[in-house]
Write a protein that holds these residues in place. Structure first.
Motif, PDB file in Angstrom:
ATOM      1  N   THR A   1      20.674  65.679   9.879  1.00  0.00           N
ATOM      2  CA  THR A   1      21.288  66.454  10.951  1.00  0.00           C
ATOM      3  C   THR A   1      22.473  65.745  11.575  1.00  0.00           C
ATOM      4  OG1 THR A   1      19.787  65.466  12.550  1.00  0.00           O
ATOM      5  CG2 THR A   1      19.084  67.528  11.530  1.00  0.00           C
ATOM      6  N   GLY A   2      22.773  64.529  11.064  1.00  0.00           N
ATOM      7  CA  GLY A   2      23.846  63.747  11.673  1.00  0.00           C
ATOM      8  C   GLY A   2      25.218  64.325  11.363  1.00  0.00           C
ATOM      9  N   SER A   3      26.187  63.753  12.031  1.00  0.00           N
ATOM     10  CA  SER A   3      27.558  64.186  11.815  1.00  0.00           C
ATOM     11  C   SER A   3      27.998  63.807  10.408  1.00  0.00           C
ATOM     12  CB  SER A   3      28.469  63.505  12.841  1.00  0.00           C
ATOM     13  OG  SER A   3      29.774  63.485  12.346  1.00  0.00           O
ATOM     14  N   SER A   4      28.821  64.637   9.813  1.00  0.00           N
ATOM     15  CA  SER A   4      29.248  64.338   8.460  1.00  0.00           C
ATOM     16  C   SER A   4      30.760  64.211   8.377  1.00  0.00           C
ATOM     17  CB  SER A   4      28.763  65.418   7.512  1.00  0.00           C
ATOM     18  OG  SER A   4      29.195  66.668   7.977  1.00  0.00           O
ATOM     19  N   ALA A   5      31.396  64.035   9.524  1.00  0.00           N
ATOM     20  CA  ALA A   5      32.849  63.872   9.498  1.00  0.00           C
ATOM     21  C   ALA A   5      33.192  62.614   8.721  1.00  0.00           C
ATOM     22  CB  ALA A   5      33.380  63.772  10.928  1.00  0.00           C
ATOM     23  N   GLY A   6      34.043  62.741   7.725  1.00  0.00           N
ATOM     24  CA  GLY A   6      34.435  61.585   6.921  1.00  0.00           C
ATOM     25  C   GLY A   6      33.390  61.180   5.910  1.00  0.00           C
TER      26      GLY A   6
ATOM     27  N   TYR B   1       9.191  50.642  -8.663  1.00  0.00           N
ATOM     28  CA  TYR B   1       9.890  51.692  -9.400  1.00  0.00           C
ATOM     29  C   TYR B   1      10.741  52.518  -8.442  1.00  0.00           C
ATOM     30  CZ  TYR B   1       7.525  50.283 -13.566  1.00  0.00           C
ATOM     31  OH  TYR B   1       7.098  49.541 -14.627  1.00  0.00           O
ATOM     32  N   ARG B   2      11.732  53.205  -9.012  1.00  0.00           N
ATOM     33  CA  ARG B   2      12.718  53.878  -8.168  1.00  0.00           C
ATOM     34  C   ARG B   2      12.506  55.390  -8.154  1.00  0.00           C
ATOM     35  NH1 ARG B   2      17.289  53.025 -10.712  1.00  0.00           N
ATOM     36  NH2 ARG B   2      18.603  53.524  -8.938  1.00  0.00           N
ATOM     37  N   VAL B   3      12.932  55.994  -7.071  1.00  0.00           N
ATOM     38  CA  VAL B   3      12.751  57.430  -6.867  1.00  0.00           C
ATOM     39  C   VAL B   3      14.090  58.022  -6.431  1.00  0.00           C
ATOM     40  CG1 VAL B   3      10.332  57.117  -6.212  1.00  0.00           C
ATOM     41  CG2 VAL B   3      12.078  57.125  -4.439  1.00  0.00           C
ATOM     42  N   LEU B   4      14.176  59.343  -6.466  1.00  0.00           N
ATOM     43  CA  LEU B   4      15.422  60.017  -6.071  1.00  0.00           C
ATOM     44  C   LEU B   4      15.092  61.051  -5.003  1.00  0.00           C
ATOM     45  CD1 LEU B   4      18.466  60.215  -6.795  1.00  0.00           C
ATOM     46  CD2 LEU B   4      17.863  62.207  -8.168  1.00  0.00           C
ATOM     47  N   MET B   5      15.615  60.848  -3.800  1.00  0.00           N
ATOM     48  CA  MET B   5      15.256  61.709  -2.686  1.00  0.00           C
ATOM     49  C   MET B   5      16.406  62.665  -2.351  1.00  0.00           C
ATOM     50  SD  MET B   5      12.195  60.848  -1.549  1.00  0.00           S
ATOM     51  CE  MET B   5      11.545  60.555  -3.170  1.00  0.00           C
ATOM     52  N   PRO B   6      16.211  63.979  -2.565  1.00  0.00           N
ATOM     53  CA  PRO B   6      17.258  64.932  -2.192  1.00  0.00           C
ATOM     54  C   PRO B   6      17.184  65.267  -0.693  1.00  0.00           C
ATOM     55  CG  PRO B   6      15.743  65.817  -3.870  1.00  0.00           C
ATOM     56  CD  PRO B   6      15.099  64.633  -3.264  1.00  0.00           C
ATOM     57  N   PHE B   7      18.323  65.252  -0.024  1.00  0.00           N
ATOM     58  CA  PHE B   7      18.394  65.640   1.397  1.00  0.00           C
ATOM     59  C   PHE B   7      19.366  66.812   1.533  1.00  0.00           C
ATOM     60  CE2 PHE B   7      16.861  61.320   1.828  1.00  0.00           C
ATOM     61  CZ  PHE B   7      16.064  61.362   2.962  1.00  0.00           C
ATOM     62  N   TYR B   8      19.118  67.649   2.543  1.00  0.00           N
ATOM     63  CA  TYR B   8      20.055  68.721   2.858  1.00  0.00           C
ATOM     64  C   TYR B   8      20.854  68.303   4.081  1.00  0.00           C
ATOM     65  CZ  TYR B   8      21.891  73.397   3.787  1.00  0.00           C
ATOM     66  OH  TYR B   8      22.720  74.470   3.995  1.00  0.00           O
ATOM     67  N   ALA B   9      22.167  68.282   3.949  1.00  0.00           N
ATOM     68  CA  ALA B   9      23.015  67.914   5.088  1.00  0.00           C
ATOM     69  C   ALA B   9      23.329  69.179   5.873  1.00  0.00           C
ATOM     70  CB  ALA B   9      24.292  67.242   4.592  1.00  0.00           C
ATOM     71  N   ALA B  10      22.760  69.280   7.080  1.00  0.00           N
ATOM     72  CA  ALA B  10      22.825  70.536   7.842  1.00  0.00           C
ATOM     73  C   ALA B  10      24.258  70.928   8.174  1.00  0.00           C
ATOM     74  CB  ALA B  10      21.993  70.401   9.114  1.00  0.00           C
ATOM     75  N   ASN B  11      25.101  69.940   8.512  1.00  0.00           N
ATOM     76  CA  ASN B  11      26.453  70.272   8.939  1.00  0.00           C
ATOM     77  C   ASN B  11      27.374  70.617   7.771  1.00  0.00           C
ATOM     78  OD1 ASN B  11      26.006  69.992  11.732  1.00  0.00           O
ATOM     79  ND2 ASN B  11      25.944  67.763  11.426  1.00  0.00           N
ATOM     80  N   ASP B  12      27.057  70.086   6.593  1.00  0.00           N
ATOM     81  CA  ASP B  12      27.888  70.381   5.421  1.00  0.00           C
ATOM     82  C   ASP B  12      27.365  71.561   4.636  1.00  0.00           C
ATOM     83  OD1 ASP B  12      29.920  68.045   4.847  1.00  0.00           O
ATOM     84  OD2 ASP B  12      28.104  67.152   5.695  1.00  0.00           O
ATOM     85  N   LYS B  13      26.089  71.933   4.878  1.00  0.00           N
ATOM     86  CA  LYS B  13      25.404  72.955   4.076  1.00  0.00           C
ATOM     87  C   LYS B  13      25.389  72.557   2.603  1.00  0.00           C
ATOM     88  CE  LYS B  13      26.762  76.637   7.179  1.00  0.00           C
ATOM     89  NZ  LYS B  13      27.541  77.866   7.291  1.00  0.00           N
TER      90      LYS B  13
END
Lengths: 251, 635
Positions: free
Chosen positions: B400-405, B580-592
């Motif tokens: 939910t953070g800012s995604s400017a830049g 071992y490694r994993v891949l976590m998908p996130f949705y950026a609310a401000n960028d959609k």
């Protein structure tokens, strides 16, 4: 009528009490075997870990030529002490991060046998003089850095001149733990640094003073840490050789 | 008078009936002659032998052993192919579930058959009898291989031991050398190949199955000869380890055996089409379910309701969970996914998720995998991929953070810490509170198939397993003991990989010939079918890793890799306090848009393979039964 019940009850109790007599009266095992596994070159005990490190192998040959082995785990400082053995004649050797005490050639013939045959009765001390694969010594005292990590210096040398036991060093760790039991069986993986070597890479670092620092950022403050360097060569079960344990206080 | 005579007669008649012999075999027990004198009886005998064959199939886990229904600490979660909520670290097989005793029971049944079938040979043709003998010896070879790959050299019993017996010393058998054990298996398989017919009932071996097994067994023996460092000698026999001088012999035998299958089997390409990724993907999915596949060499069939397993119930993605409440036990690691071709990569070979210190953004989660080789989708359920008509939603949370830049990584590289809670909305379980996005719509913080922070019944690695899952199984049938797809124990792809590996090793051991180019041809057949780009020259085969990697990709999640890591003697280096490694998908609310965070297992489960496990512990009960059985080193 009542009397009869009392009589029966009394008899039952008497019988019950009588049956309590102990028949299994073979004497408990109470002989003691203790000792150390000692580096023949330095006279110090060979550091190890509990569980998958050094262990003492006893073959009780007083009743069978081919007994099932009995093992005593060594403590991490290379000493052992077992107080519940039966009396008997035992052939004793040790297994661990050092040149094997009993070696066989390809045909199974014993070529080296440094095991000791000992009559166990009372308290017996049995020491083993061995050649560790690696000797790991601290150089100076570990220091706490301004960023909250710990840096230590060590030197690794080969403990044996026998080229059959001078395989490449495969990996090395600075083990960190919050209590004095520290080693591959017991460490805090957040701070313990691990170095893996390919092929003969590590040979260049032997006989040199090497500096190593804990990983994972600053260690939590105002407590003691117990650190130890462990390394192993690519031989057999790949036992770790260790330095002794240093205590570091992070202020 | 007459009366007396009649009485006497009666008496005498009664007497004659008593002449019946009483010493008859019990008529309520099936005798050898009932079973071994007709083809139906022999088939029944064989069915029992096959049912007990020690293969690691849908009903196996290292914790609970062979032939068990409840598979919640799955094998791939021990090798690093996958993570499972119920598997917390490396392990050797549970010694209490050791197949030791069961294997010798099966060997005894085989030996009994071999010793007795000749008495009834007049009832059959010679070819029939020889075929069955070959089949029995195939079963014995497979059984001994199950022992030798675990324990090293084992006592070799090739006749029915009589007990009680006067010869007690003869029952007290020592372990044969590891070399002799492998040679014994090879001899059985050679006999099987020479005497069995070209075809057999489904689920039973034919001569080519024997040859295929021989390529597998000899490759194991060669690898031990080349890579093993452990020695144990008992009574003059090297029961752990094989002299390195034998490596060439064994690798050659593996090559020769694999070649026998040339032209007899082929890779499954029924719905494959060159250049068509969708067709190649569908083909790879179908390969596991087509009973007429020309790739299947040896299979184990199941059939509901009398012979079943629960693979679908334990492994479907969370949103397709069945009524037993199990799901997502096998979650492929990022380490596995990164092996496959067609993914954006950093210079160190890891998956590229950032550019210049900011996350790459994607409109759909599948966009990251747009160019991946089709085999990946057929093996692993990727976030946002389709399964059973649903889009499998895998999302760790909403940023939910800012995604400017651009968005800077949530954690420093290599950090094993928890994600910061500021700017991230997440769910602890499937009962989610929808989050209101800036545009006014709502969205669940986590996907329908996870990832939940407090509930492991989800895609904890960011992926879910696809291989072996029946694509059209209705959710009402996704239950324990309700699955009956066939286990493919050996398919032609493995034989090609066996061939390629043995050929590479022969080349590296200085053997002249076309070994290297043959290895490349075999690997390229597999890569072509998988939809990956072909290897182009010897430069691609400088290291054996190219071939091992292909094996891990092709045979992943088929319960083979653990044995490979052991015979390569790489398990202790791969699993040395390994995360071992994993891949976590996130949705950026401000960028959609979506971004991916590649990190280490959030549970911080570390894997360490103990060097002793290269030779497993023999059960102590077996050691105590025998005066001569020696334990493996370190136990």
């Amino acid at each position: 009528m009542k009397n009869r019940i009392y009589t029966i009850a009394a008899c039952a109790i008497a019988l019950l009490a009588a049956s309590c007599s102990k028949l299994d009266n073979y004497e408990d095992p109470k002989e003691t075997l203790k000792g150390s596994v000692i580096d023949a070159g330095t006279g110090k005990t060979v550091q190890t870990e509990q569980g998958s490190g050094t262990r003492i192998k006893l073959l009780e040959i007083s009743w069978s030529d081919n007994p099932t082995p009995f093992y005593i785990a060594s403590m991490q400082d290379g000493t052992y002490n077992y107080t519940k053995l039966f009396k008997g004649t035992n052939k004793i050797s040790a297994e661990g991060p050092f040149v094997p005490l009993v070696q066989t050639d390809n045909t199974g013939a014993t070529v080296v046998d440094k095991s000791q045959t000992v009559e166990i009765n009372g308290t017996k001390t049995v020491d083993f003089q061995v050649e560790p694969f690696l000797r790991i010594e601290w150089v100076g005292e570990p220091t706490v850095n301004s960023d909250g990590t710990i840096t230590a210096s060590y030197k690794i040398t080969r403990g044996t001149n026998d080229p059959n036991f001078q395989q490449n060093v495969t990996d090395l760790r600075l083990f960190v733990n919050s209590n004095k039991y520290v080693g591959n069986n017991n460490f805090d993986d957040r701070y313990s640094t691990q170095v893996n070597f390919n092929g003969s890479e590590a040979n260049a670092t032997l006989n040199q003073t090497v500096t190593i620092t804990t990983k994972g950022g600053p260690l939590p403050k105002t407590r003691q840490y117990f650190i130890r360097v462990g390394a192993r060569i690519d031989y057999g079960l790949k036992y770790y050789n260790y330095s002794d344990v240093k205590t570091v206080t992070v202020p | 008078m007459k009366k007396t005579i009649y009485t006497a007669l009666c008496f005498l008649i009664c007497w004659t009936t008593a002449c019946k012999k009483l010493d008859v075999p019990p008529i309520n027990i099936i005798q050898d002659k009932d079973v071994l004198s007709n083809a139906g009886g022999v088939q029944a005998y064989m069915a029992r032998l096959y049912a007990q064959l020690p293969i690691e199939d849908f009903r196996y886990s290292p914790e609970r052993g062979l032939n068990f229904f409840w598979i919640i600490s799955p094998f791939p979660a021990v090798t690093g192919e996958a993570l499972s909520r119920d598997q917390r670290g490396a392990m050797q097989e549970n010694v209490n579930e050791s197949p030791w005793a069961d294997c010798y029971r099966l060997v005894r049944d085989v030996d009994y058959f071999l010793e007795n079938i000749d008495q009834y040979s007049s009832d059959f043709s010679e070819a029939q009898v020889n075929g069955w003998k070959g089949e029995a010896r195939f079963i014995r070879a497979a059984t001994y291989f199950a022992l030798v790959k675990r324990y090293g050299g084992v006592p070799l019993v090739d006749k029915v031991l009589q007990y009680p017996s006067n010869d007690l010393e003869g029952l007290n058998m020592a372990r044969a050398s590891e070399e002799a054990s492998y040679d014994f298996i090879a001899a059985d398989l050679d006999y099987a190949y020479q005497n069995m017919s070209e075809t057999n009932q489904a689920g039973r071996a034919n001569k080519y199955a024997a040859a295929g097994f021989k390529s597998r067994v000899m490759l194991f023996a060669g690898s031990i000869a080349k890579y093993n460092n452990i020695t144990l000698i008992d009574g003059g026999a090297r029961i752990c380890g094989i002299p390195s001088s034998k490596a060439v012999t064994y690798f050659k035998a593996a090559c020769d055996a694999a070649k026998l299958l040339d032209g007899k089997y082929s890779l499954y390409k029924k719905t494959w089409a060159a250049g068509d990724k969708e067709a190649q993907y569908q083909n790879f999915v179908n390969l596991f379910f087509d009973a007429s596949s020309p790739e299947n060499i040896f299979v184990k069939q199941y059939h509901y309701p009398e012979s079943v397993h629960g693979y679908d119930a334990y492994n479907v993605p969370r949103q397709l969970m069945g009524a037993n409440g199990y799901s997502a036990e096998v979650n492929p690691t990022l380490d596995y996914v990164e092996l496959l071709d067609g993914l954006p990569k950093n210079s160190d070979g890891t998956l590229k998720t950032t550019t210049a210190g900011k996350y790459d953004l994607y409109t759909n989660t599948m966009d990251l995998f747009a160019n991946a080789e089709p085999r990946l989708r057929a093996t692993v359920v990727l976030p946002g991929d389709q399964l059973k008509g649903q889009s499998i939603e895998i999302r760790r949370g909403i940023y939910t953070g800012s995604s400017a830049g651009g968005i800077t990584p949530l954690l420093p590289a290599g950090s094993t810490a928890n994600y910061p809670t500021a700017d991230i909305v997440q769910s602890s379980n499937a009962n989610q509170t929808p989050y209101k996005l800036p545009d006014g719509t709502t969205m669940n913080p986590a996907g329908l198939s996870g990832i939940f922070t407090g509930d492991g019944t989800c895609a904890i690695s960011g992926f879910s397993i696809r291989k072996w899952l029946v694509p059209d199984k209705p959710t009402s049938e996704v239950l324990e003991n309700r699955s009956d797809q066939t286990w493919i124990e050996m398919r032609y792809a493995e034989v090609l990989l066996n061939y390629a590996e043995a050929a590479w090793e022969l080349n590296s051991l200085g053997q002249n010939g076309t070994y290297l180019s043959d290895a490349m041809t075999a690997i390229n057949q597999i890569r072509e079918r998988a939809g990956a780009t072909s290897l182009t020259g010897a430069g691609d085969l400088l290291s054996v890793d190219a071939i091992r990697k292909e094996r891990r990709k092709e045979l992943g999640f088929e319960n083979k890799i653990w044995w490979d890591m052991r015979r390569w003697r790489t398990a202790d280096k791969e699993q040395n306090a390994t995360l071992y490694r994993v891949l976590m998908p996130f949705y950026a609310a401000n960028d959609k848009k979506y971004f991916f965070d590649a990190r280490t297992d959030e549970r911080n489960v570390r894997y360490t393979f103990d060097v002793r496990w290269y030779y497993e512990q023999i059960p102590n009960g077996e050691i105590q039964k025998s005066q001569k059985l020696v334990q493996n080193p370190g136990y």
